[in-house]
Design a protein around this motif. Structure first.
Motif, PDB file in Angstrom:
ATOM      1  N   GLY A 127       3.564   8.321   4.004  1.00 46.79           N
ATOM      2  CA  GLY A 127       4.594   7.419   3.492  1.00 46.79           C
ATOM      3  C   GLY A 127       4.091   6.598   2.324  1.00 46.79           C
ATOM      4  N   ASP A 128       3.623   7.269   1.308  1.00 44.02           N
ATOM      5  CA  ASP A 128       3.190   6.610   0.067  1.00 44.02           C
ATOM      6  C   ASP A 128       3.343   7.625  -1.064  1.00 44.02           C
ATOM      7  N   SER A 129       3.894   7.172  -2.184  1.00 42.21           N
ATOM      8  CA  SER A 129       4.214   8.096  -3.281  1.00 42.21           C
ATOM      9  C   SER A 129       3.008   8.877  -3.786  1.00 42.21           C
ATOM     10  N   SER A 345      -7.817   0.922  -6.645  1.00 44.26           N
ATOM     11  CA  SER A 345      -6.639   1.736  -6.306  1.00 44.26           C
ATOM     12  C   SER A 345      -7.016   3.157  -5.912  1.00 44.26           C
ATOM     13  N   CYS A 346      -5.998   3.883  -5.389  1.00 39.33           N
ATOM     14  CA  CYS A 346      -6.233   5.274  -4.980  1.00 39.33           C
ATOM     15  C   CYS A 346      -6.349   6.192  -6.186  1.00 39.33           C
ATOM     16  N   THR A 347      -6.019   5.694  -7.368  1.00 33.07           N
ATOM     17  CA  THR A 347      -6.195   6.483  -8.580  1.00 33.07           C
ATOM     18  C   THR A 347      -7.636   6.399  -9.063  1.00 33.07           C
ATOM     19  N   GLY A 405      -9.320  -2.005  -0.229  1.00 34.50           N
ATOM     20  CA  GLY A 405      -7.882  -2.049   0.027  1.00 34.50           C
ATOM     21  C   GLY A 405      -7.123  -1.709  -1.246  1.00 34.50           C
ATOM     22  N   CYS A 406      -5.801  -1.726  -1.144  1.00 34.35           N
ATOM     23  CA  CYS A 406      -4.960  -1.406  -2.314  1.00 34.35           C
ATOM     24  C   CYS A 406      -4.950  -2.551  -3.327  1.00 34.35           C
ATOM     25  N   SER A 407      -5.072  -3.755  -2.809  1.00 39.05           N
ATOM     26  CA  SER A 407      -5.214  -4.938  -3.650  1.00 39.05           C
ATOM     27  C   SER A 407      -4.106  -5.028  -4.694  1.00 39.05           C
ATOM     28  N   MET A 408      -4.517  -5.210  -5.934  1.00 38.21           N
ATOM     29  CA  MET A 408      -3.578  -5.536  -7.004  1.00 38.21           C
ATOM     30  C   MET A 408      -2.822  -4.322  -7.550  1.00 38.21           C
ATOM     31  N   CYS A 409      -2.999  -3.159  -6.932  1.00 34.09           N
ATOM     32  CA  CYS A 409      -2.187  -2.007  -7.355  1.00 34.09           C
ATOM     33  C   CYS A 409      -0.719  -2.308  -7.076  1.00 34.09           C
ATOM     34  N   LEU A 410      -0.455  -2.810  -5.863  1.00 32.63           N
ATOM     35  CA  LEU A 410       0.922  -3.109  -5.467  1.00 32.63           C
ATOM     36  C   LEU A 410       1.082  -4.574  -5.091  1.00 32.63           C
TER      37      LEU A 410
HETATM   38  S1  SF4 Z   1      -3.569   1.975  -4.138  1.00 32.45           S
HETATM   39 FE1  SF4 Z   1      -1.467   1.666  -4.817  1.00 32.45          FE
HETATM   40  S2  SF4 Z   1      -0.530   3.698  -5.000  1.00 32.45           S
HETATM   41 FE2  SF4 Z   1      -2.432   3.878  -3.837  1.00 32.45          FE
HETATM   42  S3  SF4 Z   1      -1.818   3.841  -1.706  1.00 32.45           S
HETATM   43 FE3  SF4 Z   1      -2.323   1.734  -2.307  1.00 32.45          FE
HETATM   44  S4  SF4 Z   1      -0.425   0.811  -3.056  1.00 32.45           S
HETATM   45 FE4  SF4 Z   1      -0.084   3.042  -2.916  1.00 32.45          FE
END
Ligand code: SF4
Length: 473
Positions: A127-129, A345-347, A405-410
């Motif tokens: 459940g994540d784009s 981020s996951c990128t 963590g995802c932190s400042m991505c979202l």
């Molecule tokens: S880092 Fe950003 S895009 Fe990646 S899972 Fe977390 S919120 Fe979603």
């Protein structure tokens, strides 16, 4: 005519064709996190259902988790509620939960590959784009919504339309200072943010052949930003070498059998594609977004495009972007002042990303007006970075070293922009308000470019800094 990897994986996972033209597709691996799962579990409870395959379901916590403290309860009551819910749901439904005490917590798209859960030839849903990340291994991986999370929990299946496949070939050699992030931003810039709608992107050619698995993950991660349903690279020896020895990867003879099957799932030489796009990697520059979607990107040495360079449709979005970003058409992007620098981020929150950024961080100090954060993608990334002394390099330069963590991505945790702040960010979306402030502004770029911007206090060309490094200045 041969078959593409997408068609092979699709056929191998088809349960049946549905009357409306969709396929009921079996999902090999379901990754869940705290934000899109609570309502799905609640729906299961209301219908008296169990999780069909708890051993194919893995949970972690990433979106809401604070990066400056491990203390519980979280200061944010809503975040604490989501955390308590995933703990309860995993306990009740028998799902392995990788929280901080496990030592394996991290962003869902970072830990899947790290643990060897992500393997070639399987289907993956989350459940994540940005689930498209897992396509780097030759998996077919989809981001899904909450009701689909419920469907996968209850049945391990999804009803999906088979995408057509576009092959994107990038040949040539990337220049020093040009990274996987620049390649995918360049692809999205070239094909548009809607260019991939209804498609799977298959990445091939010398540039991808030479990429590490982490670089391939960066590219596949942002396939969704180009409109594609998923993106993948065919599995090769690099894929198998990366997987060998990881926790969930078969061992001994089973690994060799796995390799043989994984190899067989790669696209045939004579596979049929909807079309083939070719790009020259040697022409790609360090790329920066100037607007409000990832396709509004330019080389760092270019000027912000003028309205007359757009089609009528794109001009409207461009006008919106000029106003929101407060950037002038025709002005250089280089030199744009920033307030915040975010590496993570996951990128781009993996070890190789942090290594490249640290090389640049060694060259100076973060400008006093800039707040700079480094957020590792997982506890494993943090541990490996600590073993190499990367946090000390970042801290000496004036960056904050945070918990994973995802932190400042979202910005679903306390790490947020405020007001009109401009953030140089290694994340994946520059939508309006994406980083926590409704008027905050995001400039996407590679981690090395973010480090360069932090040191200059403004968008900078990392190639110039790397030249200075090479010259020993
Ligand atoms: S880092 Fe950003 S895009 Fe990646 S899972 Fe977390 S919120 Fe979603």
């Amino acid at each position: 005519m041969g078959k593409s990897l997408l068609d092979k994986v699709w056929d191998a996972h088809t349960v049946r064709e549905l009357p409306a033209g969709q396929t009921q597709l079996f999902i090999g691996l379901h990754l869940i996190h705290e934000v899109t799962s609570p309502q799905a579990f609640q729906m299961l409870r209301e219908q008296g259902l169990k999780v069909a395959f708890p051993d194919r379901t893995i949970a972690t916590v990433d979106h809401i988790i604070p990066t400056d403290t491990e203390a519980r309860p979280f200061a944010d009551e809503q975040a604490e509620g989501m955390m308590s819910a995933i703990e309860r749901n995993c306990r009740e439904f028998g799902i392995r939960f990788l929280d901080r005490s496990s030592g394996q917590q991290g962003i869902v798209h970072v830990i899947g590959p790290e643990l060897g859960l992500t393997q070639p030839g399987i289907t993956i849903a989350c459940g994540d784009s940005h689930t498209s990340t897992h396509g780097a291994f030759g998996a077919v991986a989809f981001g899904i919504g909450t009701s689909q999370v419920r469907d996968v929990l209850a049945s391990q299946c999804l009803a999906l339309q088979r995408p057509k496949v576009r092959r994107i070939i990038v040949d040539g050699t990337l220049a020093a200072g040009v990274y996987a992030k620049d390649v995918i931003l360049h692809i999205i810039r070239s094909l548009g943010v809607k260019g991939g709608v209804g498609l799977a992107y298959e990445y091939g050619g010398g540039v991808f052949d030479r990429m590490t698995m982490e670089e391939r993950m960066t590219v596949c991660n942002m396939s969704i930003e180009g409109g594609a349903r998923c993106g993948y690279v065919n599995p090769d020896q690099r894929t198998f070498d990366y997987l060998r020895g990881r926790e969930f990867v078969p061992k001994g003879d089973a690994f060799e059998r796995g390799v043989a099957w994984w190899r067989s799932m790669a696209s045939d030489d004579d596979a049929a594609y909807l079309d083939v796009v070719r790009l020259d990697g040697s022409r790609i520059a360090p790329t920066v977004t100037w607007g409000i979607n990832p396709g509004q990107a330019i080389g760092v040495d270019e000027r912000i495009p003028t309205p007359d360079s757009f089609s009528a449709d794109d001009r409207e979005v461009a006008e919106d972007a000029y106003g929101y970003m407060d950037l002038k058409p025709g002005a250089p992007i280089k030199g744009t002042r920033i307030d915040v620098a975010f590496i993570g981020s996951c990128t781009n929150g993996r070890l190789s990303d942090l290594r490249e950024a640290a090389k640049v961080a060694k060259l100076g100090k973060v400008k006093p007006h800039v707040k700079a954060l480094v957020v590792p993608g997982s506890q494993a990334v943090a541990k490996a970075a600590e073993a190499e002394g990367l946090p000390e390099i970042f801290k000496a330069a004036g960056f904050e070293w945070r918990l994973p963590g995802c932190s400042m991505c979202l910005a679903m945790n306390p790490d947020k922009l405020s007001g009109r702040q401009v953030c140089a960010s290694s994340s994946n979306r520059n939508f309006k308000g994406r980083q926590g402030s409704p008027s905050g502004r995001t400039l996407l770029m590679s981690p090395a470019m973010v480090a360069a911007a932090a040191i200059e206090g403004a968008v900078a060309d990392v190639r110039e800094m790397l030249k200075a490094l090479k010259a020993g200045c």
